[in-house]
Enzyme design. Structure first.
Site, short mmCIF file in Angstrom:
data_model
loop_
_atom_site.label_atom_id
_atom_site.label_comp_id
_atom_site.label_asym_id
_atom_site.label_seq_id
_atom_site.Cartn_x
_atom_site.Cartn_y
_atom_site.Cartn_z
N GLN A 78 0.85 -1.19 0.00
CA GLN A 78 0.00 0.00 0.00
C GLN A 78 0.88 1.24 0.00
O GLN A 78 1.89 1.30 0.70
CB GLN A 78 -0.93 0.03 1.21
CG GLN A 78 -1.88 1.22 1.18
CD GLN A 78 -2.76 1.30 2.42
OE1 GLN A 78 -2.88 0.34 3.15
NE2 GLN A 78 -3.36 2.45 2.65
N ILE B 299 5.99 3.35 0.79
CA ILE B 299 5.25 2.35 1.55
C ILE B 299 4.47 3.03 2.66
O ILE B 299 5.01 3.86 3.40
CB ILE B 299 6.21 1.30 2.17
CG1 ILE B 299 7.12 0.69 1.11
CG2 ILE B 299 5.42 0.22 2.90
CD1 ILE B 299 6.42 -0.09 0.06
N HIS B 300 3.19 2.67 2.80
CA HIS B 300 2.38 3.17 3.91
C HIS B 300 2.98 2.68 5.23
O HIS B 300 3.44 1.53 5.31
CB HIS B 300 0.95 2.67 3.76
CG HIS B 300 -0.03 3.31 4.69
ND1 HIS B 300 -0.12 2.96 6.01
CD2 HIS B 300 -0.96 4.28 4.48
CE1 HIS B 300 -1.07 3.68 6.59
NE2 HIS B 300 -1.58 4.49 5.68
N PRO B 301 3.00 3.51 6.28
CA PRO B 301 3.57 3.08 7.56
C PRO B 301 2.99 1.77 8.10
O PRO B 301 3.71 1.00 8.74
CB PRO B 301 3.23 4.26 8.49
CG PRO B 301 3.16 5.45 7.59
CD PRO B 301 2.58 4.93 6.30
#
Length: 345
Positions: free
Chosen positions: A163, A227-229
């Protein structure tokens, strides 16, 4: 004891809750009871399929149990885009040159493609946030242990979508700069459509010509390949396995798409088959390892202490019980992943 096994119909209520908790980031885990039921039914059929080689249509769903409580789920699609192309953006460099003006510019562009169609896809990954890193690792690696156990059913290359970056309102800067111009839908809406409907709308509405990255807003450019955390833990595990962020990004949020050669991944490279010996007291030298029963329909994998002596794997009765193994049978063993920044000897 942490254990990964194939999903069952009885797992549907907890899978539904996970679909809600996962938010919009896991499109292959839709917040829709009917769709989830279809996925579980499809998975049951895939695991029970007796053919040595798969057709590419198979979908395998697993759950992670912690002392009998289901706390995670993850899946494998044997062939991404089996019925329709699997779309992504390929990141490339285009050269614009003029001999008369003595100008030679290299421009970053994105081209919509379906290069990754047909590759194995790891998907549907969700683990309860309260779980420790070892749970995340076991859930992720269990899928690779299954691919090893049913190797003839799967291809040579593998991919995972990560994501991308979202703002505080769950909107994607990348999507707002490109997709919204053609769909007139916000990011959560299009993610929901992607999870529950045919993907042909991508080809019908998204631009097929190159996207010139320098023309995008800074926020969109900065989101490319990020990248989403919430996906940092899975990303860390996958990169330690040997996945790499190649030249592909997600067509919606611009998140990285990781790829690899299946047989070069750490788990498949380092695994070994051994005869099992169940022992109440393990010989000296026992260490934590990932162990699977190397089966299909009754597949199970756990992380537990064991030791290999003269090619015999000694395990405790508890480990043998969760894997449904007895002395004299075969088990597949893989060492723990190397820590970040280190490689296996």
């Amino acid at each position: 004891m942490l254990t990964v096994r194939p999903v069952r119909i009885s797992d549907l209520p907890v899978i539904e809750k996970m679909a809600v908790d996962s938010g919009i980031g896991v499109t292959s885990l839709p917040n829709n009871r009917e769709k989830l039921y279809e996925k579980i039914q499809s998975s049951l059929g895939a695991f029970e399929h007796e053919a040595i080689a798969g057709t590419g249509r198979e979908y395998y769903m697993f759950v992670l149990e912690d002392e009998g409580e289901v706390v995670g789920t993850a899946s494998i699609s044997a062939s991404a885009g089996f019925e329709e192309p699997f779309y992504s953006y390929r990141s490339e460099t285009m050269v614009h040159a003029s001999r008369a003006l003595q100008v030679n510019n290299r421009i970053h562009v994105l081209n919509m493609c379906h290069d990754l169609t047909g590759q194995i896809q790891l998907c549907g990954y969700f683990c309860a946030p309260k779980q420790q890193m070892r749970a995340y690792e076991l859930l992720s690696r269990a899928r690779l242990m299954y691919i090893s156990a049913a190797r003839a059913r799967f291809g040579r290359r593998i991919l995972v979508e990560m994501q991308g970056i979202l703002d505080d309102n769950d909107q994607s800067p990348f999507w707002d700069a490109i997709g919204r111009r053609f769909f007139n839908m916000d990011f959560p809406q299009v993610e929901q459509a992607f999870a529950q409907r045919s993907k042909t709308f991508i080809a019908e509405l998204m631009p097929t010509y190159p996207i010139y990255v320098p023309l995008l807003p800074d926020s969109a450019q900065n989101a490319i390949g990020q990248i989403h955390p919430d996906f940092e833990r899975p990303f860390d595990i996958l990169t330690r396995e040997g996945f790499e962020a190649d030249n592909y990004i997600d067509i919606f949020d611009g998140g990285a798409v990781l790829t690899a050669e299946v047989d070069q991944l750490f788990t498949l490279r380092e695994q070994r088959m051994h005869r099992v010996e169940v022992a109440p007291v393990l010989p000296e030298g026992a260490v934590e390892m990932v162990i699977s029963n190397h089966r299909s329909a009754e597949f199970a994998v756990t992380q537990a202490r064991g030791v290999v002596v003269d090619e015999v794997l000694f395990m405790t009765p508890d480990t043998a019980r969760v894997l449904a193994l007895t002395s004299g049978q075969q088990a597949c063993v893989a060492p723990l992943l190397p820590q970040a920044g280190r490689t296996a000897a």
